[in-house]
Design a protein around this motif. Structure first.
Motif, short mmCIF file in Angstrom:
data_model
loop_
_atom_site.label_atom_id
_atom_site.label_comp_id
_atom_site.label_asym_id
_atom_site.label_seq_id
_atom_site.Cartn_x
_atom_site.Cartn_y
_atom_site.Cartn_z
N GLY A 203 0.82 -1.19 0.00
CA GLY A 203 0.00 0.00 0.00
C GLY A 203 0.85 1.23 0.00
N THR B 56 -1.54 0.49 4.53
CA THR B 56 -2.46 -0.64 4.69
C THR B 56 -1.68 -1.94 4.59
N SER C 225 -2.13 -5.99 3.07
CA SER C 225 -2.97 -6.84 2.22
C SER C 225 -2.96 -8.25 2.75
N THR D 135 -2.71 -7.96 -7.29
CA THR D 135 -2.10 -7.18 -6.21
C THR D 135 -0.87 -6.42 -6.70
N THR E 158 -8.56 -2.33 -1.44
CA THR E 158 -7.22 -1.75 -1.35
C THR E 158 -6.91 -0.91 -2.59
N SER F 33 -6.23 3.07 -2.90
CA SER F 33 -4.96 3.57 -3.43
C SER F 33 -5.15 4.49 -4.63
N TYR G 87 -15.02 -2.25 2.25
CA TYR G 87 -14.44 -2.78 3.47
C TYR G 87 -15.51 -3.04 4.55
N ASN H 253 -7.42 -1.62 7.09
CA ASN H 253 -7.61 -0.87 5.86
C ASN H 253 -8.88 -0.02 5.89
#
Length: 865
Positions: A3, A10, A12, A733, A775, A779, A790, A814
């Motif tokens: 992150g 954050t 992951s 990711t 995430t 971002s 979330y 997060n």
């Protein structure tokens, strides 16, 4: 971790590819946790007290969801409503009442739905809200004189019921006033003399006289049991921060609460076996508190200021005679003749005036309708055939030979009688199973598992149903061999020992293995019920210690692998590593240093060290393990490759990703040469190398490497294989880490749809894809959308994985950052402070996640002003 940069970073959560042996899961572990009793009938209490008590019961029946879970539910239903963790705690404790009827209605409706789905009968949501309205009216009337509702007296733990014919012994009138006032009293004596019954009598006397606000009954045969009940008390009292997930920290909270409260309390520590088990847990000296300890010890450590030791001996002859007379009054033998009182003193003498033996004998006489003379004849005959049962002189609970033989004889007669009652022949094997498990409480479910019933069927040579097992347990209960209360079975330690000693070595090993099978089958895959998890671990630990090498040789039982994993998943990976060290030492001694199981325990211990935040120690342990594996199996053994991969991972986690990259490049070359480019472990090694290249500062290289891996997994395993899905998760990711947020968002959306189609919406892959989507939305600056993702994900992860799962913690982390970035820094800081307490408990102070959250708390506090 991934992150933006610290301190608002954050983390992951990713799904790791691993192979596990199939686990048999038991029924839904969600159940009402052990609760405290509310003194008096509900109708006799004020609506203020009733509301708090009923809200606690409803909360427990709903599975005791956490504040964070409830907050996420309410936000999803009505974002304009909010409540603090302190307010929730105060409502449960009866200190304050909810002011917003809309808010509490939503909460109550949700809890009621959860409780109903779990099959619990509770007040309807409308009834509870009506009770709140009445309580609020009472508060308005009393305003100016009543600041808060006084909490109702609480009882925590299961106090044994007084025997139906409890003997009010002469010594009870001589107990010093210090036992009734503040201080610590010790009831010391050999097993079976009635210490627990006397403690229950004293506790009940204080309770009924209105001298207590809190009564806690603690089975104290092990430190784990003490810690577990202290932790349960903290949860039942709704002490701030106590969630039931971390027993050690919750126990410490309860211990500290005892020192500062002005509530009148009594803590009973029943059957204290090792004084050091109470290290840092002795109930504190307090003008409001009393402590009562039952023990077989006479240790000097028990002496001290405000501590009073009273020796408890067997009944006197008069007390024995009175007990038998009261218990057998009106009893008739089969021919209709009454009990012969002239035989009672002789029977008491035969039984050495031992209360436990007297209770078993009286139950036998009543159940079998025999005369005292006939019982004495049977007892004498049976005793002659039990002379080989002698006590262990090194056992701190050991008894003089006569007392031990008395219990063994009376137990043998009771078991024989129970075996003759329907279900015929079941009592003895049930008692044998119970004799190798935790005397403080065995889940009844253990006895009704398929594994237990198969073993019981083999002993009976006929099929045994669940209903038959429950009937057999009730027979043991009626004859005082065991006690069945609610869903728990307890058995006196002395009865357990006499039962075990009657078994031949081969039979004992068979019983231990059957008990291990039953425990393993009843163990849920995800331990949402922390109290049930503690009980399972306590039983497994007792069995492990009693069975010795019986569960290790010739082939180790899978319970020995499940126990440390459960300990780690409960929030204690360091404890799991320590347990595996002990198992490793046992296996080294019994199986040899080079046995595969010995090596496996060492390998797993190293892994849990790394997870507990000690990666440097994990590196050293894996280096030792690697040297031994190479010596035994050579450099191209698959286990050697796996250990090298874990060593490289630990090096990266220890802060040296460059070393991990270097080691994995060498490993990849060796694996490709030995196994081929299409071998699964070759592909796994390529993925691990890509991951650490990204952590070493080259996320683009990581994304490109994963793109190639996805193509190879699809070619070799197909698009729906779980390894393919895992690789797609990693690819999405690292696309985001490389700055390609829109591509990453698109990839996560597609992946989530595929995971739901293939595996279902609650599968970890599906949840992880949603986490990754949140995430990347955050971002890319789409903070509001991230919050929505979330919040919904947190509700599902709490439901599916539980409060302490690392991925649940990741979502909470997060979510807090996303809230802060939407302009709500105060909420972000508060959420992270709550998260920090849980991360400290789960991961420890040295874990990178802990440092991350600490810095994040400081950051959002500064932003909040």
């Amino acid at each position: 971790m991934s992150g933006s940069r610290l301190p608002c970073r954050t983390w992951s959560a990713t799904v790791q590819v691993m192979s596990r042996q199939d686990r048999r899961s038991g029924p839904d572990p969600d159940r009402v946790p052990p609760s405290f009793s509310v003194a008096g009938s509900p109708s006799a209490e004020s609506p203020v007290v009733q509301f708090a008590a009923q809200l606690r019961l409803l909360h427990g029946a709903a599975g005791a969801p956490t504040y964070d879970y409830l907050q996420a539910v309410i936000r999803r239903k009505n974002s304009a409503l909010a409540f603090s963790a302190q307010a929730w705690s105060d409502w449960l404790r009866g200190k304050t009442l909810p002011s917003d009827l809309r808010l509490i209605t939503l909460i109550v409706d949700h809890l009621h739905d959860r409780a109903t789905r779990r099959g619990h009968q509770v007040l309807s949501a409308r009834e509870l809200v009506t009770l709140l309205a009445e309580a609020k009216n009472i508060k308005r009337v009393d305003r100016g004189t009543t600041k808060t509702a006084k909490p109702a007296p609480l009882r925590v733990g299961t106090m044994p019921r007084l025997a139906e014919h409890f003997q009010n012994r002469m010594m009870t009138s001589d107990f010093p006033d210090a036992l009734i006032e503040a201080g610590t009293g010790f009831l010391s004596g050999m097993g079976g003399v009635g210490k627990t019954q006397l403690a229950a009598y004293l506790a009940d006397r204080l309770w009924l006289n209105g001298q207590l606000d809190l009564l806690v009954w603690v089975p104290a045969a092990s430190r784990q049991s003490i810690v577990g009940m202290y932790a349960q008390a903290a949860v039942d009292l709704a002490i701030t921060g106590a969630t039931g997930a971390d027993t050690e920290r919750d126990a410490a909270r309860f211990h500290a609460w005892l020192a500062r409260t002005d509530h009148r309390w009594l803590v009973v520590l029943d059957d204290l076996t090792v004084v050091s088990d109470l290290r840092s847990l002795w109930p504190p000296s307090s003008p409001y508190g009393r402590t009562l300890v039952t023990t077989r010890l006479r240790a000097p450590a028990m002496s001290g200021p405000a501590r009073h030791i009273i020796q408890i001996d067997p009944f006197t002859a008069d007390e024995s005679n009175a007990y038998l007379h009261n218990h057998l009054a009106g009893a008739e033998s089969r021919d209709g003749s009454p009990v012969d009182d002239s035989n009672l003193p002789h029977l008491a003498a035969d039984l050495n005036n031992l209360p436990l033996a007297l209770a078993q004998a009286a139950a036998f006489i009543l159940n079998e309708r025999v005369t005292c003379a006939e019982y004495r004849e049977r007892f004498a005959d049976r005793r002659n055939r039990l002379d080989d049962l002698v006590p262990d002189p090194n056992d701190p609970g050991g008894m003089p030979d006569d007392y031990h033989l008395t219990v063994a004889t009376t137990l043998s007669l009771s078991i024989e009688a129970a075996d003759a009652v329907r279900p015929i022949g079941l009592a003895r094997p049930l008692a044998q199973l119970a004799s190798v498990l935790d005397p403080a409480g065995i889940p009844e479910l253990t006895f009704t598992t398929t594994a237990a019933r198969n073993w019981l069927s083999a002993q009976q040579q006929q099929d045994t149903s669940v209903e038959t097992v429950r009937s057999g347990l009730q027979v043991l209960h009626r004859l005082n061999v065991a006690t069945v209360v609610s869903d728990s079975v307890t058995m006196h330690g002395l009865v357990q020992r006499a039962t075990r000693e009657a078994l031949a070595d081969d039979d004992f090993a068979d019983v231990a293995w059957a008990a291990a099978d039953a425990l393993l089958e009843s163990w849920p895959a995800v331990e949402r019920d922390t109290s049930h998890g503690r009980r399972l671990r306590a039983n497994a630990d007792v069995l492990r210690q009693l069975a010795g090498e019986g569960l290790l040789a010739p082939d180790p039982h899978q319970l020995l692998h499940r126990l440390p994993r459960s300990l780690a998943e409960s929030g204690n990976p360091a404890g799991a590593a320590a347990l595996l060290d002990s198992l490793h030492a046992d296996a080294r001694s019994i199986l040899g240093p080079d046995h595969p199981v010995t090596l496996l325990f060492a390998h797993d211990s190293a892994g849990w060290r790394g997870i507990s935040g000690r990666p440097a120690e994990a590196v050293e342990a894996f280096e030792r393990h690697l040297a031994q594996t190479v010596r035994l199996h050579g450099p191209e053994y698959i286990g050697t490759f796996i250990t090298r991969g874990n060593l490289a991972r630990s090096q990266g986690e220890a802060g040296n990703p460059a070393a991990a990259v270097y080691a994995l490049k060498k490993l990849l070359a060796d694996v490709e040469r030995a196994l081929g480019s299409d071998h699964r472990y070759t592909l796994v090694t390529r993925g691990n190398l890509a991951k650490w290249q990204g952590h070493a500062g080259d996320p683009t290289a990581a994304a490109n490497a994963y793109a190639g891996l996805v193509e190879d997994f699809v070619r070799l395993l197909g698009p729906d294989h779980q390894d393919t899905l895992t690789t797609r998760l990693d690819f999405a990711t690292w696309l985001g880490e490389a700055g390609e947020h829109e591509s990453s968002i698109t990839a996560f959306k597609r992946l989530h749809a595929e995971a739901v189609r293939i595996l279902g919406p609650d599968h970890p892959y599906s949840l992880t894809a949603r986490h990754g989507l949140g995430t990347q939305l955050d971002s890319s600056g789409k903070h509001g959308q991230a919050v929505s993702v979330y919040e919904q994900l947190l509700v599902d992860r709490l439901r599916v994985l539980g409060v302490d799962h690392p991925e649940t913690l990741a979502t909470r982390n997060n979510l807090a950052h996303a809230l802060g970035r939407t302009g709500r820094p105060v909420e972000a800081a508060a959420a992270l402070e709550r998260l920090l307490a849980d991360v400290l408990r789960v991961s420890g102070p040295r874990h990178p996640h802990t440092a991350l959250v600490e810095q994040s708390v400081a950051y959002w506090r500064s932003r909040a002003g």
